[in-house]
Design a protein around this motif. Structure first.
Motif, PDB file in Angstrom:
ATOM      1  N   SER A  17      -3.164 -12.153  22.222  1.00  0.00           N
ATOM      2  CA  SER A  17      -2.659 -11.615  23.485  1.00  0.00           C
ATOM      3  C   SER A  17      -3.721 -11.618  24.564  1.00  0.00           C
ATOM      4  CB  SER A  17      -2.163 -10.180  23.272  1.00  0.00           C
ATOM      5  OG  SER A  17      -1.699  -9.635  24.484  1.00  0.00           O
ATOM      6  N   SER A  42       5.175  -7.251  23.720  1.00  0.00           N
ATOM      7  CA  SER A  42       4.248  -8.170  24.379  1.00  0.00           C
ATOM      8  C   SER A  42       5.011  -9.315  25.031  1.00  0.00           C
ATOM      9  CB  SER A  42       3.241  -8.722  23.366  1.00  0.00           C
ATOM     10  OG  SER A  42       2.473  -7.675  22.799  1.00  0.00           O
ATOM     11  N   ASP A  61      -6.840  -9.347  20.794  1.00  0.00           N
ATOM     12  CA  ASP A  61      -6.599  -9.247  22.235  1.00  0.00           C
ATOM     13  C   ASP A  61      -7.913  -8.860  22.896  1.00  0.00           C
ATOM     14  OD1 ASP A  61      -6.848  -6.331  22.492  1.00  0.00           O
ATOM     15  OD2 ASP A  61      -4.802  -6.143  21.736  1.00  0.00           O
ATOM     16  N   ARG A  72      -0.513  -9.265  15.457  1.00  0.00           N
ATOM     17  CA  ARG A  72      -1.567  -9.438  16.462  1.00  0.00           C
ATOM     18  C   ARG A  72      -2.926  -9.479  15.766  1.00  0.00           C
ATOM     19  NH1 ARG A  72      -2.227  -7.060  22.276  1.00  0.00           N
ATOM     20  NH2 ARG A  72       0.041  -7.092  22.127  1.00  0.00           N
TER      21      ARG A  72
END
Length: 357
Positions: free
Chosen positions: A291, A237, A262, A259
């Motif tokens: 993200s 990323s 997103d 994460r």
């Protein structure tokens, strides 16, 4: 980092394969995975996966990189021998010009560069207009459309970045193209090697999808084919740390990415807690990550009847260009995370993650 791992990274990142044209990377993955798994299988779009089989009653765990890197497709040969293209994957138009590429055709591979306007030609005018990727022409040195065609050049051919993989002076970072996502391909091979003689409590399906950069296309057929109970994407990323680390996500040298959100996926709480437990137990450095872009986990988690999914990632500066910088210790943290995650999964753990019991 061991020299063997660096050489693996160098080999994978210097391979050239954009979306829909992953054959060179697939051949490399096949050669390296075959000694480490019980069986190699493919999905209908060209994704490749190695299976380490457990009993039929054990859960199925899928680890998926993606083979493709951002590049271009030739769409038109102009009368003067230059090419118009469409991007395969996301490009900042201001990093496309004046770079080296390889034009891959049925008759062979040819050097190619992207055009730019010399500053001399901008003098006396109002400067260059707002640039779009499709404004940039590509130049392989052919003098006419006819000459290009005589070398086998056709619409539909791929154009892929060309760059050498090197270490930085302090030995802490690596500069390469295509770390998104040859990182994942490297991680899959390193994990399979580390687990070669391990008896796992699940059937492991580990490999790489195609066409992630053009809309997460490859993960849908592979997840449908292999029907995993859990899905782990291994992907790179964008780092956001060159101006400030305050309020930004993705900092080189601070560990693997955990994460949590997103636009295409929310990491489920019990998946997150399992990763946090693994990181704590094995002293693995990690950083939370939110993200603006997605991964194959975004497509995988809504396939079949729903598959709990997450990402074991790293960040890189300047991804989707010819030159990405990434941190060696971040990669090593991600590798340890993936290995320990896979060692810890059995029927009881998977049921707890999925059903809470």
């Amino acid at each position: 980092m061991e020299e063997k791992t660096f050489q693996r990274i160098k080999e994978l990142t210097e391979l050239q394969g954009t979306s829909g044209f992953e054959e060179d990377v697939r051949a490399y993955m096949k050669q390296k995975m075959e000694p480490l798994v019980d069986e190699i299988q493919y999905d209908g779009l060209g994704g490749i996966f190695g299976l380490k089989k457990a009993s039929q009653d054990d859960p199925r765990v899928m680890v998926a990189a993606h083979m493709d890197e951002v590049g271009f497709m030739l769409t038109q040969i102009k009368d003067n021998g230059l090419f118009q293209v469409v991007p395969l994957g996301g490009w900042n138009p201001y990093v496309v010009s004046s770079q080296r590429f390889t034009l891959k055709t049925s008759k062979g591979n040819y050097p190619c560069i992207s055009s730019s306007v010399s500053p001399h030609l901008l003098r006396g005018g109002s400067g260059q207009k707002q640039l779009e990727v499709t404004d940039v022409l590509f130049d392989a040195g052919f003098e006419s459309k006819e000459e290009a065609e005589s070398f086998g050049v056709r619409p539909g051919d791929s154009i892929v970045p060309l760059a050498e993989t090197i270490k930085t002076a302090n030995g802490k970072n690596i500069i390469s193209k295509s770390w998104d996502n040859r990182y994942g391909c490297t991680l899959v091979l390193e994990a399979l090697e580390a687990l070669q003689n391990e008896k796992l409590g699940h059937t492991l399906i580990a490999g790489a999808n195609v066409q992630e950069e053009v809309g997460l296309r490859g993960s849908k057929p592979s997840v449908h084919k292999f029907e995993p109970d859990l899905f782990f994407a291994v992907d790179c990323s964008a780092a956001d740390d060159i101006q400030t680390k305050k309020g930004t996500y993705g900092h080189l040298g601070e560990g693997t990415l955990l994460r949590i959100y997103d636009p295409g996926m929310i990491t489920l709480p019990r998946v997150r807690e399992y990763l946090l437990d693994i990181a704590s137990t094995h002293n693995i450095p990690y950083q939370y990550f939110v993200s603006k872009g997605g991964t194959d986990a975004g497509a995988a988690h809504t396939t079949n009847n729903g598959v709990p999914s997450t990402v074991i990632g790293v960040c890189g500066r300047y991804i989707h260009t010819h030159q990405t910088m990434f941190n060696i210790k971040d990669f090593e943290a991600a590798r340890e995370m993936l290995i320990q995650v896979l060692k810890g999964l059995d029927k009881t753990t998977v049921n707890t993650i999925i059903y809470g019991k």
